[in-house]
Scaffold this active site. Structure first.
Site, PDB file in Angstrom:
ATOM      1  N   PRO A   1      12.474 -23.287 -29.158  1.00 53.12           N
ATOM      2  CA  PRO A   1      13.714 -23.449 -29.935  1.00 53.12           C
ATOM      3  C   PRO A   1      13.433 -23.540 -31.434  1.00 53.12           C
ATOM      4  CG  PRO A   1      13.798 -24.835 -27.980  1.00 53.12           C
ATOM      5  CD  PRO A   1      12.410 -24.265 -28.039  1.00 53.12           C
TER       6      PRO A   1
ATOM      7  N   TYR B   1     -14.583  15.447  20.454  1.00 50.78           N
ATOM      8  CA  TYR B   1     -13.213  15.095  20.072  1.00 50.78           C
ATOM      9  C   TYR B   1     -12.388  16.346  19.834  1.00 50.78           C
ATOM     10  CZ  TYR B   1      -9.320  13.429  17.202  1.00 50.78           C
ATOM     11  OH  TYR B   1      -8.060  13.187  16.688  1.00 50.78           O
TER      12      TYR B   1
ATOM     13  N   ASN C   1      -6.510  14.385   7.641  1.00 53.86           N
ATOM     14  CA  ASN C   1      -6.719  12.940   7.521  1.00 53.86           C
ATOM     15  C   ASN C   1      -5.430  12.296   7.023  1.00 53.86           C
ATOM     16  OD1 ASN C   1      -9.821  12.619   7.872  1.00 53.86           O
ATOM     17  ND2 ASN C   1      -9.596  14.327   6.450  1.00 53.86           N
TER      18      ASN C   1
END
Length: 369
Positions: free
Chosen positions: A281, A103, A132
């Site tokens: 409430p 590669y 990377n």
């Protein structure tokens, strides 16, 4: 401007095409391996700039490295030459170009082709030996170890670490794109004949795994990763992009009683925590004070009355708050305080405290307003 992008469906290519569109580039020639070479012939005739990102990373045989990385590069350059197109060319090479692998040798050979073509034809060439690269849309088990770790950890799968002390050199996709746009505008960052991405990070493989694993744990401990650390910030964004699509949400622990509920939402190491308080409430909550802990209250729904009294005073201070008008109320130390739901519906309050709750040192003392 007409832009040619080879490898447009790859990890870097997809991100680049999206960013070029964000920047108003209307004509983008996207070339991929499934396209016919006659299409590339037309693209190389008309383009004003070439992003050469196409390449082979994991072939079935080493020969494919040279056909995909060297032969294709040669064909691309020959077409540009035939059309007398002196468009600048940017080539995505690799830091592996000189490591002696098949590669690496194929990338090195492609680099030489690019440099020779540029010299012989008076063309600007920008060759980037990328480390990377990580970020959204990278393929697990293909492009990046970061992608693999993120994908597996997000799904509870095992990860493999052969050399925990191995140093990784990373760069983030958005930083790569930022530099590529600089090259497009004729202002690349360079060292000698090579162009570079200035923002590079180094981390050991074991540290990378631990960091990404900690992201998964934030759903349990509610801790926000350290966003002041630029690498952590970019890794966390990347991790979230790999969440399974049926697992974007997660439950919080709601502490409920007849008065309503109190739920911790987010925690940080040095910026306190955020919680959500719901009052029914007529309900009053609070009636306590703090030595050092301070808070901010933001009512986002309902109607409330926040009341204060300094400990050495009988005077009561009142602030009426409502979700109809978002208003932050600071809760100073040394004042006992309460919040009363004076409306007909639930009162929902976002509460920030400057420190995470510590049951050993709660710094909370009962005292009616």
């Amino acid at each position: 401007m007409k832009i040619l992008v080879t490898g447009a469906k790859g990890f870097i290519g997809k991100n680049l095409v999206a960013e070029l569109k964000n920047r108003g580039i209307k004509i983008i020639y996207e070339f991929n391996r499934e396209n016919d070479m006659t299409v590339l012939g037309q693209y190389t005739k008309e383009c004003d700039f070439v992003f050469h990102l196409a390449g082979i990373n994991r072939p079935q045989s080493d020969n494919e490295f040279f056909s995909g990385n060297v032969d294709f590069t040669s064909q691309l350059l020959q077409l540009l030459k035939e059309h007398k197109n002196k468009a600048p060319i940017l080539f995505a090479s690799s830091i592996q170009a000189e490591n002696g692998t098949s590669y690496g040798r194929s990338k090195l050979e492609a680099e030489k082709l690019i440099f020779n073509y540029a010299k012989e034809n008076c063309v600007n060439a920008y060759v980037y030996r990328l480390p990377n690269v990580f970020g959204k849309w990278s393929k697990p088990n293909y492009n990046s170890v970061v992608a693999t770790f993120c994908y597996n950890i997000a799904r509870g799968l095992d990860i493999q670490i052969n050399n925990p002390e191995a140093d990784l050199t990373l760069c983030y996709i958005d930083d790569v794109l930022e530099e590529f746009i600089c090259a497009l505008n004729g202002n690349p960052s360079k060292i000698s004949s090579y162009s570079i991405v200035p923002k590079i990070y180094t981390i050991k493989l074991s540290q990378l795994a631990e960091t990404i694993q900690s992201f998964k744990e934030t759903r349990e401990n509610l801790n926000i990763p350290n966003m002041e650390n630029k690498l952590v910030k970019k890794l966390y964004s990347t991790y979230l992009s790999y969440l399974p699509e049926d697992n974007f949400s997660y439950d919080l622990k709601m502490n409920c009683d007849h008065r309503g509920s109190f739920t911790e939402f987010l925690k940080t190491n040095n910026q306190g925590q955020v919680s959500i308080n719901v009052s029914k409430p007529g309900i009053t909550k609070g009636n306590h004070w703090h030595h050092t802990k301070n808070e901010k209250f933001l009512v986002v729904s309902g109607e409330g009355l926040i009341r204060f009294r300094k400990l050495d005073s009988e005077d009561i201070i009142e602030y009426r708050v409502s979700g109809e008008k978002l208003q932050v109320v600071d809760i100073p130390v040394g004042y006992t305080h309460s919040i009363v739901n004076v409306g007909e519906n639930d009162l929902v309050t976002v509460m920030w405290a400057n420190e995470n709750f510590d049951p050993e040192k709660p710094d909370t003392y009962f005292q009616e307003v």
